[in-house]
Write a protein that holds these residues in place. Structure first.
Motif, short mmCIF file in Angstrom:
data_model
loop_
_atom_site.label_atom_id
_atom_site.label_comp_id
_atom_site.label_asym_id
_atom_site.label_seq_id
_atom_site.Cartn_x
_atom_site.Cartn_y
_atom_site.Cartn_z
N GLN A 5 -52.30 105.62 -84.23
CA GLN A 5 -53.50 104.87 -83.60
C GLN A 5 -53.41 103.57 -83.87
O GLN A 5 -53.48 102.54 -82.87
N LYS A 6 -52.98 103.30 -85.21
CA LYS A 6 -52.71 101.78 -85.53
C LYS A 6 -51.51 101.48 -84.65
O LYS A 6 -51.51 100.23 -84.57
N ALA A 7 -50.68 101.98 -84.37
CA ALA A 7 -49.36 101.66 -83.80
C ALA A 7 -49.65 101.38 -82.15
O ALA A 7 -49.35 100.37 -81.70
N GLU A 8 -50.50 102.09 -81.70
CA GLU A 8 -51.19 101.97 -80.51
C GLU A 8 -52.09 100.58 -80.41
O GLU A 8 -51.67 99.84 -79.38
N GLU A 64 -51.80 108.87 -70.90
CA GLU A 64 -51.23 110.08 -71.59
C GLU A 64 -50.36 109.63 -73.24
O GLU A 64 -50.43 110.37 -74.07
N GLU A 65 -49.79 108.55 -73.03
CA GLU A 65 -49.20 107.71 -74.36
C GLU A 65 -50.12 107.15 -75.34
O GLU A 65 -49.91 107.28 -76.49
N ALA A 71 -59.22 105.72 -74.87
CA ALA A 71 -60.67 106.22 -75.44
C ALA A 71 -61.47 104.96 -75.75
O ALA A 71 -62.55 105.14 -75.59
N GLN A 72 -60.87 103.79 -76.26
CA GLN A 72 -61.71 102.73 -76.33
C GLN A 72 -62.37 102.00 -75.28
O GLN A 72 -63.43 101.56 -75.28
N GLN A 74 -63.04 103.61 -72.85
CA GLN A 74 -63.83 104.86 -72.08
C GLN A 74 -63.48 105.11 -70.66
O GLN A 74 -64.16 105.26 -69.61
N ILE A 75 -62.07 105.34 -70.47
CA ILE A 75 -61.47 105.59 -69.44
C ILE A 75 -61.89 107.11 -69.01
O ILE A 75 -61.58 108.03 -69.52
N GLN A 76 -62.54 107.22 -67.81
CA GLN A 76 -62.86 108.61 -67.08
C GLN A 76 -62.24 108.95 -66.34
O GLN A 76 -62.25 110.40 -65.93
N SER A 77 -61.55 108.01 -65.61
CA SER A 77 -60.82 108.40 -64.13
C SER A 77 -59.59 107.38 -63.97
O SER A 77 -60.00 106.39 -64.33
#
Length: 298
Positions: A5-8, A64-65, A71-72, A74-77
Motif C-alpha cells: 500500500q505504501k508503494a501504491e 485491479e493493480e 479505495a481511498q 471510494q470508487i464504486q464503478s
C-alpha cells in the motif's frame, strides 16, 4: 498500512499528485475487463493531447493493480474520471463521455484555476501586441498595424484577433482583394468567430465606398430630398469609408426612424456592421446600441 500500500501511495504521489501541482490532471480509473473504459480511453487520450499545451495531462489508475488508491477515492464503478489540481479532485468528469462534452468541461475548469500551460503563456505574450495593433490601426497607421498583426500571426497562426486585425488593416489600406482572398482561406471552424465576422463586416463596408470619397454630391442629394433613403444610405457608406462614424450613424438612425424596414432593413444592417467593425465592447458602440434600442422599442 502494508508495504504494498505504501508503494501504491508513493507511485500515485509521483505519477498524479506531483504533476497536478502545476497541471490539470485527467485522472481515469479503469480496468482491463471494463468495456466502457476501452470505449472512453481514445476520447480521453485525444482530448488530453489537444489540451496538452493548455497544461492538461492524462493519468490512469488500474483499479485491479492499485486497489488501495481506488479505495481511498471510494470508487464504486468504472470508468470514473476526475479532474485533479494540486492533489485534490476539482471536478467529476464522469458525465462527460463525448469529446465535445469533455472539452466543454475542461474549458470551464481552466477558467477557474491558474494553470500556465504553453497556450496560456503564449496568449499572455500576444495580448499586449494585439492591443498595440488595435491602437495603431485606430490611429490610422494601417501599414504599421498590418506589420504588427503579421508578426502576431507568425507566433500564433490561428489567433482570430490577429487575423481579424490583419484583414481590417488590409481593408484600411484599400487592399480589399487581398483581404477578400485571406478571408476565403479561413478554416471553417473559425469562420463564425466574432473577430472574423468583424473583419468580414469591415470588408463589406469597404465595398460600399472608396476611401476618402467626396461626400459633397451625396450630401447635396440628401439636402435636396431628405426622404431619399438610397442617397442617405450611400452617404452613410461614404462617411464610414472616410472614418466619420458619428455622422454615418446619424444618417443611418435617420433612415431607421423614418422607416425601419426600408429596403429590408438595410440601414439597420449597415449600422450593425459598423458596430462589429468598431468592436462590440467599444463604449461608442454601447452608446449607439442604447440609441438604437430607444428607436426600436421606445
Amino acid at each position: 498500512m502494508t508495504e504494498d500500500q505504501k508503494a501504491e501511495v508513493e507511485k500515485f504521489r509521483k505519477d498524479v499528485v506531483e504533476p497536478s501541482m502545476t497541471q490539470l490532471v485527467i485522472l481515469d480509473f479503469w480496468a482491463e475487463w471494463c468495456g466502457p473504459c476501452k470505449q472512453l480511453t481514445p476520447i480521453l487520450e485525444k482530448v488530453a493531447a489537444d489540451y496538452a499545451d493548455k497544461g492538461v495531462v492524462l493519468k490512469k489508475v488500474n483499479v485491479e493493480e492499485d486497489k488501495f488508491i481506488a479505495a481511498q477515492f471510494q470508487i464504486q464503478s468504472i470508468p470514473t474520471v476526475y479532474a485533479m489540481y494540486q492533489g485534490k479532485p476539482v471536478a467529476d468528469l464522469g458525465p462527460a463521455r463525448t469529446e465535445t462534452a469533455l472539452k466543454q468541461a475542461l474549458d470551464q475548469i481552466l477558467t477557474q484555476i491558474p494553470i500556465e500551460g504553453e497556450a496560456q503563456q503564449k496568449q499572455a505574450e500576444i495580448e499586449p501586441l494585439i492591443e498595440m495593433g488595435e491602437n495603431v490601426l485606430a490611429e490610422g497607421d494601417a501599414e504599421r498595424a498590418l506589420n504588427i498583426f503579421g508578426q502576431i500571426m507568425e507566433m500564433a497562426p490561428t489567433e482570430t484577433k490577429a487575423i481579424s486585425g490583419f484583414v481590417r488593416a488590409l481593408v484600411a489600406m484599400g487592399k480589399t482583394e487581398d483581404a477578400r482572398e485571406m478571408l476565403a482561406q479561413i478554416p471553417e471552424e473559425v469562420a463564425t468567430d466574432p473577430e472574423i465576422q468583424r473583419a468580414q463586416s469591415a470588408l463589406d463596408l469597404a465595398g460600399d465606398a472608396a476611401a476618402k470619397e467626396d461626400t459633397g454630391p451625396l450630401q447635396a442629394k440628401v439636402d435636396a430630398d431628405p426622404g431619399d433613403h438610397e442617397a442617405r444610405l450611400a452617404l452613410a457608406g461614404a462617411l464610414i469609408a472616410n472614418g466619420d462614424r458619428d455622422a454615418a450613424a446619424d444618417h443611418l438612425f435617420h433612415i431607421i426612424e423614418a422607416d425601419r424596414d426600408w429596403n429590408e432593413g438595410a440601414a439597420r444592417q449597415k449600422l450593425l456592421q459598423l458596430f462589429e467593425v468598431t468592436g462590440l465592447e467599444d463604449p461608442w458602440v454601447a452608446q449607439q446600441r442604447r440609441r438604437l434600442s430607444a428607436i426600436l422599442f421606445g
